[in-house]
Enzyme design. Structure first.
Site, PDB file in Angstrom:
ATOM      1  N   PRO A   1     -47.478  -0.028   8.965  1.00  0.00           N
ATOM      2  CA  PRO A   1     -48.723   0.293   9.650  1.00  0.00           C
ATOM      3  C   PRO A   1     -48.868   1.759  10.021  1.00  0.00           C
ATOM      4  O   PRO A   1     -48.392   2.199  11.049  1.00  0.00           O
ATOM      5  CB  PRO A   1     -48.684  -0.564  10.923  1.00  0.00           C
ATOM      6  CG  PRO A   1     -47.333  -1.144  10.993  1.00  0.00           C
ATOM      7  CD  PRO A   1     -46.510  -0.579   9.916  1.00  0.00           C
ATOM      8  N   GLU A   2     -49.509   2.499   9.165  1.00  0.00           N
ATOM      9  CA  GLU A   2     -50.051   3.790   9.571  1.00  0.00           C
ATOM     10  C   GLU A   2     -51.497   3.493   9.925  1.00  0.00           C
ATOM     11  O   GLU A   2     -51.969   2.366   9.763  1.00  0.00           O
ATOM     12  CB  GLU A   2     -49.955   4.809   8.428  1.00  0.00           C
ATOM     13  CG  GLU A   2     -48.544   5.290   8.190  1.00  0.00           C
ATOM     14  CD  GLU A   2     -48.407   6.798   8.345  1.00  0.00           C
ATOM     15  OE1 GLU A   2     -49.378   7.442   8.768  1.00  0.00           O
ATOM     16  OE2 GLU A   2     -47.334   7.327   8.032  1.00  0.00           O
TER      17      GLU A   2
END
Length: 270
Positions: free
Chosen positions: A2-3
DNA sequence: CGCTGACCCTGACGGC
DNA sequence: TGCCGTCAGGGTCAGC
């Protein structure tokens, strides 16, 4: 995984399944996340309608009439919409059961994420000191320039500082610095306004492009298949240490800055 | 105030 | 095969 682009893709994926739905029940199988999941969370949330799903940096906010559920995916977290009857697997720590037999399922092997509650009338302490959204008009080169004066630390750490700007993770910090031709180890306070304008523009561009990719490739992730790697082909720096620069052919160097690996081209980045 | 490093935790991977 | 060290998209916090 998760960026910011993946968090935004997650938001867009779960939002239509959550907005307007009522939480029937919350099952916490393991409360040992980055901070313990509050004991009262299940009872607080149960019976409430979700009125909106928002994002602030890499945090997701599930709004209700009385407050919001604050979710962070940490390094290894994911949220999926599954059928209520689906059997939970290893590391499926939390289920938010919604009316209509759907379930918002939180999965997080490393448990660096969080599931917290914030009552109406205040902002959660984790959100209070955050900088602007990178894709908003509040974020530009002038802001970076002003905040960086007298700072001697590396520019890469500077743009990854959530008090400066939110949502720029290790992958996209490397990419944006490559695209703007700035060496990641350069002192933040020794970069001109002109170069910061270019950097801000590159940050916006790389995040926007990645969100578009995520929206395309992960369209069916709600069905359960959210494999990463969709942006990999377009990466210029991240994960390419020792390989030739796609622009000039020089072998890319790697170095640790602020405990995170940084990959760069000594020819293209100064 | 700014910067560095420790820490939170599991899993994948390479070397031997 | 298996064991061991290293590293991984995040962020907070103590200490200097």
């Amino acid at each position: 995984m998760p960026e910011l682009p993946e968090v935004e893709t997650t938001r867009r994926g779960v939002e239509p399944h959550c907005t307007g739905r009522q939480v029937e029940r919350v099952i916490v199988r393991d409360s040992r996340l980055r901070w313990p999941v509050p004991d009262h969370l299940a009872s607080t949330l149960s019976g409430q309608d979700i009125v909106a799903v928002e994002r602030r940096g890499k945090y997701l906010l599930f709004q209700t009439v009385t407050g919001y559920l604050l979710v962070h995916l940490g390094m290894s977290g994911s949220l999926r919409v599954v059928e209520a009857a689906a059997t939970p697997g290893r590391h499926d720590h939390i289920d938010v059961l919604l009316d209509g037999d759907t379930c918002l399922r939180y999965h997080d092997p490393r448990r660096f994420g969080c599931f917290l509650w914030q009552a109406k009338g205040g902002e959660h302490p984790l959100l209070v000191n955050l900088g602007p959204e990178p894709l908003s008009a509040d974020f530009d080169g002038l802001l970076l320039y002003r905040l960086s004066r007298r700072r001697k630390g590396p520019v890469k750490s500077f743009i990854m500082d959530g008090k400066v700007v939110v949502g720029v993770g290790n992958i996209y910090a490397n990419e944006a610095l490559f695209l703007s031709g700035i060496h990641p180890g350069r002192a933040a306070g020794r970069i001109s306004l002109e170069r910061y304008r270019r950097l801000a523009q590159c940050i916006k561009q790389v995040l926007t492009s990645a969100i578009e990719q995520g929206g395309t490739t992960l369209r069916d992730f709600v069905g359960g298949d959210g494999k990463p790697g969709y942006f990999a082909q377009q990466l210029f720096a991240y994960g390419r240490s020792g390989q030739p620069c796609k622009v000039c052919g020089t072998l890319l160097q790697e170095r640790r800055l602020g405990q995170r690996s940084s990959v760069y081209c000594v020819t293209c980045q100064r």
